[in-house]
Enzyme design. Structure first.
Site, PDB file in Angstrom:
ATOM      1  N   LYS A  65     -40.754 -33.315  50.861  1.00 51.21           N
ATOM      2  CA  LYS A  65     -42.021 -33.768  51.455  1.00 51.21           C
ATOM      3  C   LYS A  65     -42.073 -33.419  52.937  1.00 51.21           C
ATOM      4  O   LYS A  65     -43.137 -33.118  53.472  1.00 51.21           O
ATOM      5  CB  LYS A  65     -42.230 -35.265  51.208  1.00 51.21           C
ATOM      6  CG  LYS A  65     -42.313 -35.575  49.707  1.00 51.21           C
ATOM      7  CD  LYS A  65     -42.570 -37.026  49.415  1.00 51.21           C
ATOM      8  CE  LYS A  65     -42.439 -37.304  47.917  1.00 51.21           C
ATOM      9  NZ  LYS A  65     -41.035 -37.361  47.449  1.00 51.21           N
TER      10      LYS A  65
ATOM     11  N   ASP B  33     -32.927 -40.518  57.599  1.00 49.17           N
ATOM     12  CA  ASP B  33     -32.296 -40.888  56.329  1.00 49.17           C
ATOM     13  C   ASP B  33     -30.924 -41.478  56.603  1.00 49.17           C
ATOM     14  O   ASP B  33     -30.244 -41.089  57.545  1.00 49.17           O
ATOM     15  CB  ASP B  33     -32.182 -39.698  55.365  1.00 49.17           C
ATOM     16  CG  ASP B  33     -32.138 -40.153  53.908  1.00 49.17           C
ATOM     17  OD1 ASP B  33     -33.170 -40.115  53.216  1.00 49.17           O
ATOM     18  OD2 ASP B  33     -31.041 -40.594  53.466  1.00 49.17           O
TER      19      ASP B  33
ATOM     20  N   CYS C  42     -41.147 -43.050  42.747  1.00 48.02           N
ATOM     21  CA  CYS C  42     -41.121 -42.405  41.426  1.00 48.02           C
ATOM     22  C   CYS C  42     -40.732 -43.478  40.410  1.00 48.02           C
ATOM     23  O   CYS C  42     -39.901 -43.271  39.536  1.00 48.02           O
ATOM     24  CB  CYS C  42     -40.215 -41.186  41.386  1.00 48.02           C
ATOM     25  SG  CYS C  42     -38.534 -41.475  41.916  1.00 48.02           S
TER      26      CYS C  42
HETATM   27  N1  SAM Z   1     -38.824 -38.111  50.635  1.00 49.73           N
HETATM   28  C1  SAM Z   1     -37.686 -37.429  50.027  1.00 49.73           C
HETATM   29  C2  SAM Z   1     -38.120 -36.088  49.516  1.00 49.73           C
HETATM   30  O1  SAM Z   1     -39.307 -35.902  49.228  1.00 49.73           O
HETATM   31  O2  SAM Z   1     -37.300 -35.172  49.387  1.00 49.73           O
HETATM   32  C3  SAM Z   1     -37.041 -38.291  48.959  1.00 49.73           C
HETATM   33  C4  SAM Z   1     -36.611 -39.647  49.473  1.00 49.73           C
HETATM   34  S1  SAM Z   1     -35.660 -40.631  48.348  1.00 49.73           S
HETATM   35  C5  SAM Z   1     -36.853 -41.244  47.250  1.00 49.73           C
HETATM   36  C6  SAM Z   1     -35.266 -42.039  49.321  1.00 49.73           C
HETATM   37  C7  SAM Z   1     -34.325 -41.767  50.472  1.00 49.73           C
HETATM   38  O3  SAM Z   1     -34.284 -42.929  51.306  1.00 49.73           O
HETATM   39  C8  SAM Z   1     -32.869 -41.509  50.092  1.00 49.73           C
HETATM   40  O4  SAM Z   1     -32.489 -40.243  50.550  1.00 49.73           O
HETATM   41  C9  SAM Z   1     -32.078 -42.615  50.817  1.00 49.73           C
HETATM   42  O5  SAM Z   1     -30.856 -42.147  51.350  1.00 49.73           O
HETATM   43  C10 SAM Z   1     -33.029 -42.978  51.930  1.00 49.73           C
HETATM   44  N2  SAM Z   1     -32.883 -44.327  52.516  1.00 49.73           N
HETATM   45  C11 SAM Z   1     -32.556 -45.484  51.890  1.00 49.73           C
HETATM   46  N3  SAM Z   1     -32.587 -46.507  52.759  1.00 49.73           N
HETATM   47  C12 SAM Z   1     -32.969 -46.000  53.966  1.00 49.73           C
HETATM   48  C13 SAM Z   1     -33.194 -46.567  55.255  1.00 49.73           C
HETATM   49  N4  SAM Z   1     -33.020 -47.882  55.475  1.00 49.73           N
HETATM   50  N5  SAM Z   1     -33.566 -45.753  56.270  1.00 49.73           N
HETATM   51  C14 SAM Z   1     -33.732 -44.423  56.051  1.00 49.73           C
HETATM   52  N6  SAM Z   1     -33.536 -43.828  54.842  1.00 49.73           N
HETATM   53  C15 SAM Z   1     -33.159 -44.609  53.816  1.00 49.73           C
END
Ligand code: SAM
Length: 310
Positions: A117, A135, A237
């Site tokens: 994204k 992240d 998702c």
């Molecule tokens: N937006 C990404 C993409 O389109 O490629 C996918 C994101 S994935 C659904 C959710 C992400 O949130 C993971 O990579 C996870 O490591 C990260 N995450 C979880 N808790 C977080 C936090 N408190 N702050 C930042 N990132 C976090």
């Protein structure tokens, strides 16, 4: 496909930082694919998804998206290897598309890795302006750096940081007007064969769902604290109401200066009818939209005069 219905088509997003849709269409025509034009209905995507063969369409909702038969594998194709195309499910193209940051704006991608994204946002910005991408996961961030390099993205600033600890008052973020919130979720919209089944029970356990939904609320609330933010997309998702409509409803109740925008009115599947503006939310499913299971809501900050009318 299976006897039970359509298989997921292969979606190909054209990376406009490196090429344009017409060049990619010509490339595939030269490589033995038949171009069927721009789809006018989801039914046309369904027909494609039921057959094998080297045929493709342009999508009807996402402008820079091409749609191929489910048996297509482009992971070794030079266009993919060189970052001219991104293999990204259609539903997951909706958050950036609907966030629609103007060229040159300042954007936050709150939970960004592996960065599909982010690269879509960078293409919309034409690499002008800035994307602050956060992240928590170091490994996923490393993957993300590779992906963004391959995609020709140059307007990003990556940070291995918990988004919840980012200070909204930091002058650095003063101009941030658009925020994409795509936090961790149960992943229940992703087909079983693409997930580990042992994960499934654990990730959809009631206590786990509750923890996820409370985390998702915290991330969204935090995004709303950035002083200049005008527009925020929230996506998962997941197919669970708890992670979707329930999160949106609770955030709206706590933040009366934000409301939902009614985007993409032609999208056939809307949020579950659990609160007054739930119809503004979008849902996606394999059977109805030929995508992974997905959910998107678009928040915007209400103007002062809209608020005073309340
Ligand atoms: N937006 C990404 C993409 O389109 O490629 C996918 C994101 S994935 C659904 C959710 C992400 O949130 C993971 O990579 C996870 O490591 C990260 N995450 C979880 N808790 C977080 C936090 N408190 N702050 C930042 N990132 C976090």
């Amino acid at each position: 496909g299976t006897a039970h219905g359509p298989a997921l088509p292969r979606y190909v997003r054209v990376n406009t930082l490196k090429t344009c849709i017409n060049d990619v269409i010509s490339y595939f025509k030269c490589h033995g694919y038949t171009y069927l034009g721009r789809a006018r209905s989801i039914e046309e995507l369904r027909e494609l998804s039921l057959k094998r063969g080297k045929r493709f369409l342009q999508d009807l909702h996402v402008p820079d998206l091409l749609v191929f038969s489910p048996n297509t594998d482009l992971h070794k194709d030079s266009l993919y290897v060189e970052g001219h195309i991104i293999l990204q499910d259609k539903a997951s193209c909706l958050p950036a598309l609907l966030l629609a940051p103007p060229v040159g704006s300042f954007v936050i991608d709150a939970c960004a890795a592996p960065g599909n994204k982010t690269s879509q946002l960078a293409a919309m910005l034409q690499n002008k302006g800035k994307i602050f991408a956060f992240d928590l996961d170091t490994k996923r961030l490393a993957t993300m750096s590779t992906l963004l390099l391959r995609a020709g993205v140059t307007c990003q600033e990556l940070a291995n940081q918990d988004f919840l600890t980012v200070n909204p008052e930091d002058p650095k973020y003063q101009k941030v007007s658009h925020i994409l919130v795509d936090p961790s979720c149960s992943g229940s919209g992703i087909p079983d064969q693409m997930r580990m089944l042992t994960d499934k029970e654990e990730s959809e356990h009631p206590e786990r769902l509750e923890a996820l939904s409370s985390f998702q609320c915290r991330v969204l609330s935090h995004a709303m604290r950035f002083p200049s933010v005008q527009r925020i997309t929230y996506s998962t998702c997941s197919i669970h109401q708890q992670e979707n409509e329930d999160v949106v409803r609770s955030i709206l109740e706590q933040n009366s200066h934000f409301s939902l925008l009614d985007e993409l009115p032609s999208w056939p599947i809307r949020g579950l009818n659990t609160f007054p503006s739930s119809n503004c939310c979008l849902r996606a499913t394999l059977s109805d939209t030929l995508t992974n299971g997905f959910f998107v809501a678009v928040f915007h900050r209400q103007k002062q005069d809209e608020l005073s009318k309340l």
